[in-house]
Design an enzyme around this catalytic site. Structure first.
Site, PDB file in Angstrom:
ATOM      1  N   GLU A   1     -73.308  24.398  -0.571  1.00 14.61           N
ATOM      2  CA  GLU A   1     -74.576  23.852  -0.077  1.00 14.61           C
ATOM      3  C   GLU A   1     -74.257  22.480   0.485  1.00 14.61           C
ATOM      4  O   GLU A   1     -73.861  21.574  -0.252  1.00 14.61           O
ATOM      5  CB  GLU A   1     -75.583  23.763  -1.216  1.00 14.61           C
TER       6      GLU A   1
ATOM      7  N   CYS B   1     -81.690  17.695  -1.856  1.00 16.14           N
ATOM      8  CA  CYS B   1     -81.221  18.519  -0.744  1.00 16.14           C
ATOM      9  C   CYS B   1     -82.384  19.102   0.044  1.00 16.14           C
ATOM     10  O   CYS B   1     -82.201  19.541   1.185  1.00 16.14           O
ATOM     11  CB  CYS B   1     -80.316  19.636  -1.251  1.00 16.14           C
TER      12      CYS B   1
END
Length: 475
Positions: free
Chosen positions: A218, A252
């Site tokens: 990620e 995020c």
């Protein structure tokens, strides 16, 4: 290198027994880990607070979330569908004749996990990657984040005491430990949450292995938000400011781009004014590390040079190294002309507001955005969002209606993934029950003796797992 080699080899040895442990027993162990984390909560959060400045409320909640992840995977194991057991009985009359074939998922082996900076528990030593890998039957070696080394050591000690073999969870420290860990021949998959630069470096290391292995990274996400004219300006502004500054913007899923209707003659409209006022009333704070703070400051310093106007700045807070929330503004044509640079993630409490004349102008620009973990739409009703939805489905892994992307539910349906650079594998998630699939690989057994078959693939189905038999699903 020798220490890393020993940690990995000890994990692999422990994993041989763990992968053969029945799913129900693994589930009980995972629940024991959850109980241990909550039991030691009052020891864990102060150490993490000293290293990350995230505060008692946030960190207590994060430990609870981390424990919930282990409990979720205990449910996944007891449910049994994760094994994807399939049985095709022999059919000599088929063309060509079909033998007896049975398939199910098996643990992939030693998993290397790179801990994240922004979640010292939920995406770190005892985070979702570790929980899902252990659930799959894999041992784990975690590369601790340099931003919270003491938290990593303490968390590892708590978890290890709850495992049947402490070597099932290895821990290594230091930037220099990353490369030999990724290259180790016994490591069979890697999980990573961090920067685009870090993820790209790991991907290059994996590509250089004689046996390239799966990499689930990620890496970065701008999480676009589309505000349609029918939305409520006050509600949008308040929600955006809260989401932007949550955790000093160190998520995020931070909303980095907001597309809003412009006013008359390409001027600031009602939405832009409300957002500016809401952000001006916010307060920043200390970031996780000096390195992250410096990266944030460099990112926001370049934006005015890219032709963006400062829409609003909040307050920095009391700490001498606290940062200021900032929002910049530009028109849709200017933004499109500045792509792809203007769509790069700025990790921290900063975002760009993009004015548009008509919502029909948005799809062409949205298609040019990089992949994201999320995309959000704010509107008074669904009628005017159909065309935009069709675009957002292609660039994001989770679509949010009249809500904000920060906050990722730990549940069966969650998908926390997206096209590059959000992740390296958009078909997989790093949050939720489906994340276990990253650490499993299918194995087919053809004409195999019944007594040697895994219990999940036997005709009498002693474990009661879901099976697909001759094409039909049996629960």
């Amino acid at each position: 290198m020798n220490d890393i080699d020993e940690v990995v080899r000890r994990a692999a040895a422990a994993g041989a027994t763990w992968r053969a442990t029945p799913a129900a027993e693994r589930a009980a162990v995972l629940e024991g880990v959850a109980e241990a984390l909550l039991k030691h909560l009052d020891e864990l959060w102060p150490v993490a607070d000293a290293e990350t400045h995230l505060g008692e409320v946030r960190l207590r909640g994060e430990v609870a979330r981390t424990a919930a992840q282990f409990r979720l995977f205990a449910e996944v194991l007891r449910d049994g569908a994760y094994a994807e057991a399939v049985i095709d009985h022999p059919d000599p009359g088929a063309t060509p004749p079909r033998p007896d074939v049975r398939r199910m998922n098996q643990p992939v082996g030693v998993v290397a996990v790179f801990a994240a900076s922004n979640f010292p528990f939920a995406f770190s030593v005892a985070g979702g990657d570790t929980a899902s890998a252990l659930a799959a039957g894999c041992p784990v070696v975690v590369k601790a984040h340099e931003g919270h080394p003491q938290t990593s050591d303490l968390t590892a000690a708590v978890v290890r005491r709850a495992l049947p073999d402490p070597d099932l969870l290895g821990l290594v420290h230091g930037f220099e430990a990353g490369a030999p860990l990724v290259r180790h021949p016994l490591v069979t998959a890697v999980g990573f949450t961090g920067s685009l630069a870090g993820g790209t470096a790991i991907q290059a290391l994996i590509g250089g292995r004689p046996d390239p292995i799966p990499f689930y990274g990620e890496l970065g996400s701008v999480n676009p938000v589309v505000v349609l004219p029918s939305a409520d300006p006050a509600a949008v502004a308040a929600g955006f400011a809260a989401s932007l500054t949550l955790g000093v913007g160190q998520f995020c899923t931070n909303p980095g781009l907001v597309f809003v209707p412009q006013g008359e003659g390409e001027t600031e409209g009602e939405f832009e004014r409300a957002i500016g006022e809401a952000v001006a009333a916010t307060t920043g704070g200390r970031m996780l590390t000096a390195k992250i703070r410096d990266g944030y400051l460099r990112a926001v310093e370049r934006l005015p040079g890219a032709g963006l106007a400062v829409l609003a700045r909040g307050g920095a807070g009391d700490a001498p190294d606290a940062v200021t929330p900032q929002v910049f503004a530009t028109g849709l044509d200017a933004f499109a002309g500045g792509l792809p640079e203007l769509a790069e993630e700025c990790f921290g409490p900063a975002a760009i507001v993009v004015r548009y004349r008509d919502s029909s102008d948005l799809p062409d620009v949205l298609r040019r955005l990089p992949g994201s973990l999320t995309a959000s739409v704010h509107a008074g009703g669904p009628g005017d969002a159909r065309d935009i939805t069709a675009v957002l489905e292609r660039i994001a892994g989770r679509l949010i209606w009249n809500g904000w992307p920060t906050g990722v539910a730990v549940c069966w349906a969650m998908h926390h993934g997206g096209p590059w650079p959000a992740t390296t594998s958009p078909a997989h998630t790093s949050v939720g029950a489906a994340s276990i699939s990253r650490w499993l690989t299918p194995v087919a057994y053809q004409d195999w003796p019944a007594e040697l078959l895994p219990l999940e693939l036997r005709d009498d189905n002693p474990l009661g797992v879901p099976q697909r038999v001759d094409g039909r699903l049996r629960a």
